[in-house]
Design a protein around this motif. Structure first.
Motif, PDB file in Angstrom:
ATOM      1  N   GLU A 215     -14.474   5.614   0.461  1.00 45.68           N
ATOM      2  CA  GLU A 215     -15.110   6.792  -0.121  1.00 45.68           C
ATOM      3  C   GLU A 215     -15.456   6.563  -1.587  1.00 45.68           C
ATOM      4  O   GLU A 215     -16.467   7.066  -2.076  1.00 45.68           O
ATOM      5  CB  GLU A 215     -14.179   8.010  -0.029  1.00 45.68           C
ATOM      6  N   LEU A 216     -14.605   5.803  -2.264  1.00 46.29           N
ATOM      7  CA  LEU A 216     -14.789   5.569  -3.693  1.00 46.29           C
ATOM      8  C   LEU A 216     -15.652   4.350  -3.994  1.00 46.29           C
ATOM      9  O   LEU A 216     -16.179   4.222  -5.100  1.00 46.29           O
ATOM     10  CB  LEU A 216     -13.419   5.399  -4.363  1.00 46.29           C
ATOM     11  N   GLN A 217     -15.805   3.461  -3.019  1.00 39.37           N
ATOM     12  CA  GLN A 217     -16.561   2.219  -3.208  1.00 39.37           C
ATOM     13  C   GLN A 217     -17.570   2.037  -2.063  1.00 39.37           C
ATOM     14  O   GLN A 217     -17.487   1.101  -1.273  1.00 39.37           O
ATOM     15  CB  GLN A 217     -15.606   1.014  -3.252  1.00 39.37           C
ATOM     16  N   PRO A 218     -18.544   2.911  -1.931  1.00 41.41           N
ATOM     17  CA  PRO A 218     -19.477   2.839  -0.795  1.00 41.41           C
ATOM     18  C   PRO A 218     -20.329   1.570  -0.780  1.00 41.41           C
ATOM     19  O   PRO A 218     -20.856   1.200   0.269  1.00 41.41           O
ATOM     20  CB  PRO A 218     -20.342   4.091  -0.964  1.00 41.41           C
ATOM     21  N   GLN A 219     -20.426   0.875  -1.903  1.00 39.82           N
ATOM     22  CA  GLN A 219     -21.252  -0.335  -1.964  1.00 39.82           C
ATOM     23  C   GLN A 219     -20.709  -1.484  -1.106  1.00 39.82           C
ATOM     24  O   GLN A 219     -21.420  -2.446  -0.855  1.00 39.82           O
ATOM     25  CB  GLN A 219     -21.400  -0.814  -3.422  1.00 39.82           C
ATOM     26  N   VAL A 220     -19.477  -1.365  -0.614  1.00 38.09           N
ATOM     27  CA  VAL A 220     -18.919  -2.438   0.213  1.00 38.09           C
ATOM     28  C   VAL A 220     -19.386  -2.349   1.669  1.00 38.09           C
ATOM     29  O   VAL A 220     -19.057  -3.203   2.479  1.00 38.09           O
ATOM     30  CB  VAL A 220     -17.377  -2.485   0.147  1.00 38.09           C
ATOM     31  N   ARG A 221     -20.159  -1.334   1.974  1.00 36.82           N
ATOM     32  CA  ARG A 221     -20.698  -1.183   3.333  1.00 36.82           C
ATOM     33  C   ARG A 221     -22.098  -1.793   3.412  1.00 36.82           C
ATOM     34  O   ARG A 221     -22.903  -1.676   2.482  1.00 36.82           O
ATOM     35  CB  ARG A 221     -20.767   0.282   3.728  1.00 36.82           C
ATOM     36  N   ASN A 222     -22.378  -2.390   4.549  1.00 33.82           N
ATOM     37  CA  ASN A 222     -23.719  -2.889   4.842  1.00 33.82           C
ATOM     38  C   ASN A 222     -24.604  -1.708   5.233  1.00 33.82           C
ATOM     39  O   ASN A 222     -24.120  -0.596   5.454  1.00 33.82           O
ATOM     40  CB  ASN A 222     -23.667  -3.916   5.995  1.00 33.82           C
TER      41      ASN A 222
ATOM     42  N   TYR B  10      -4.413  -5.625   2.816  1.00 34.37           N
ATOM     43  CA  TYR B  10      -5.578  -4.851   3.202  1.00 34.37           C
ATOM     44  C   TYR B  10      -5.709  -3.641   2.293  1.00 34.37           C
ATOM     45  O   TYR B  10      -5.090  -3.600   1.231  1.00 34.37           O
ATOM     46  CB  TYR B  10      -5.553  -4.489   4.684  1.00 34.37           C
ATOM     47  N   PHE B  11      -6.448  -2.670   2.686  1.00 37.52           N
ATOM     48  CA  PHE B  11      -6.729  -1.542   1.820  1.00 37.52           C
ATOM     49  C   PHE B  11      -6.653  -0.254   2.618  1.00 37.52           C
ATOM     50  O   PHE B  11      -6.791  -0.246   3.833  1.00 37.52           O
ATOM     51  CB  PHE B  11      -8.128  -1.680   1.195  1.00 37.52           C
ATOM     52  N   ASP B  12      -6.447   0.824   1.901  1.00 41.03           N
ATOM     53  CA  ASP B  12      -6.453   2.139   2.514  1.00 41.03           C
ATOM     54  C   ASP B  12      -7.909   2.565   2.706  1.00 41.03           C
ATOM     55  O   ASP B  12      -8.747   2.354   1.826  1.00 41.03           O
ATOM     56  CB  ASP B  12      -5.721   3.126   1.598  1.00 41.03           C
ATOM     57  N   MET B  13      -8.196   3.171   3.821  1.00 40.92           N
ATOM     58  CA  MET B  13      -9.579   3.544   4.148  1.00 40.92           C
ATOM     59  C   MET B  13     -10.200   4.515   3.139  1.00 40.92           C
ATOM     60  O   MET B  13     -11.414   4.595   3.024  1.00 40.92           O
ATOM     61  CB  MET B  13      -9.654   4.136   5.554  1.00 40.92           C
ATOM     62  N   THR B  14      -9.382   5.211   2.394  1.00 43.27           N
ATOM     63  CA  THR B  14      -9.930   6.120   1.383  1.00 43.27           C
ATOM     64  C   THR B  14     -10.699   5.358   0.307  1.00 43.27           C
ATOM     65  O   THR B  14     -11.558   5.933  -0.360  1.00 43.27           O
ATOM     66  CB  THR B  14      -8.818   6.958   0.726  1.00 43.27           C
ATOM     67  N   LEU B  15     -10.421   4.072   0.174  1.00 43.02           N
ATOM     68  CA  LEU B  15     -11.148   3.257  -0.807  1.00 43.02           C
ATOM     69  C   LEU B  15     -12.642   3.235  -0.501  1.00 43.02           C
ATOM     70  O   LEU B  15     -13.473   3.173  -1.411  1.00 43.02           O
ATOM     71  CB  LEU B  15     -10.586   1.831  -0.834  1.00 43.02           C
TER      72      LEU B  15
ATOM     73  N   SER C 221     -21.248  -1.049   8.555  1.00 44.59           N
ATOM     74  CA  SER C 221     -20.110  -1.967   8.684  1.00 44.59           C
ATOM     75  C   SER C 221     -19.642  -2.401   7.297  1.00 44.59           C
ATOM     76  O   SER C 221     -20.385  -2.320   6.315  1.00 44.59           O
ATOM     77  CB  SER C 221     -20.498  -3.184   9.525  1.00 44.59           C
ATOM     78  N   ILE C 222     -18.417  -2.866   7.238  1.00 39.70           N
ATOM     79  CA  ILE C 222     -17.850  -3.312   5.966  1.00 39.70           C
ATOM     80  C   ILE C 222     -18.241  -4.764   5.723  1.00 39.70           C
ATOM     81  O   ILE C 222     -18.083  -5.605   6.610  1.00 39.70           O
ATOM     82  CB  ILE C 222     -16.323  -3.155   5.971  1.00 39.70           C
ATOM     83  N   CYS C 223     -18.727  -5.053   4.543  1.00 39.13           N
ATOM     84  CA  CYS C 223     -19.112  -6.415   4.175  1.00 39.13           C
ATOM     85  C   CYS C 223     -17.877  -7.154   3.648  1.00 39.13           C
ATOM     86  O   CYS C 223     -17.400  -6.859   2.552  1.00 39.13           O
ATOM     87  CB  CYS C 223     -20.201  -6.393   3.106  1.00 39.13           C
TER      88      CYS C 223
ATOM     89  N   ASP D 285       0.814  -1.220   0.000  1.00 39.98           N
ATOM     90  CA  ASP D 285       0.000   0.000   0.000  1.00 39.98           C
ATOM     91  C   ASP D 285       0.845   1.268   0.000  1.00 39.98           C
ATOM     92  O   ASP D 285       0.324   2.348  -0.271  1.00 39.98           O
ATOM     93  CB  ASP D 285      -0.950   0.002   1.199  1.00 39.98           C
ATOM     94  N   GLU D 286       2.125   1.148   0.286  1.00 37.28           N
ATOM     95  CA  GLU D 286       3.024   2.293   0.210  1.00 37.28           C
ATOM     96  C   GLU D 286       3.403   2.611  -1.231  1.00 37.28           C
ATOM     97  O   GLU D 286       3.852   3.710  -1.531  1.00 37.28           O
ATOM     98  CB  GLU D 286       4.305   2.031   1.014  1.00 37.28           C
TER      99      GLU D 286
END
Length: 154
Positions: A107-114, A100-105, A118-120, A46-47
């Motif tokens: 913002e760009l992919q809101p469909q991954v939240r329930n 893993y992923f950077d939390m800014t993702l 929470s994150i699905c 991720d760096e």
């Protein structure tokens, strides 16, 4: 020592970002009949990789210009390290705590939240994201010999 097919020197500290430390590691590896360098940082991938498919240059410039510059600098540096390792016939591995992923993702992919926010973890996007991220890593640093991952969780 030659009975071990992989004889690696590991750097697990910010020293990996100092060219002089990498040069000393290469010299040590060759002097002691080793054949690999392992660079270990929990979020190393991720760096240097924010997949272009999700984090275009335009998005990075607009939202995170300083992060973009750091990302490009670190990627360029690791590409140089990888080329130098290959030139010296030294395998290069990245070791990460987990993929893993950077939390800014989010913002760009809101469909991954329930619905509750929470994150699905089983959303189909994650498989696509991981594949995309690893493919870009290999494309950007083709000299990389492999990735060592400890499948933990934050």
């Amino acid at each position: 020592m030659r009975s071990f097919p992989l004889r690696a020197y590991e750097i697990h500290s910010p020293r990996m970002w100092q060219q002089s430390q990498i040069d000393m590691a290469f010299d040590f590896i060759l002097k002691h009949d080793m054949n690999a360098l392992v660079l270990h940082e929990n979020a190393l991938v991720d760096e240097i990789i924010f997949p272009d498919r999700y984090f275009s240059n335009e998005i990075l410039w607009k939202n995170w210009p300083v992060r973009r510059q750091g990302l490009l600098y670190r990627r360029d540096y690791m590409q140089k390290v990888a080329r130098e390792a290959k030139r010296r016939n030294i395998q290069l591995f990245f070791e990460t705590k987990e993929i893993y992923f950077d939390m800014t993702l989010l913002e760009l992919q809101p469909q991954v939240r329930n619905a509750d926010g929470s994150i699905c973890p089983s959303h189909p996007f994650w498989k696509e994201f991981l594949r995309t991220k690893m493919e870009e890593l290999v494309e950007r640093i083709p000299e990389l010999s492999g990735l060592i991952v400890s499948l933990g969780t934050q």
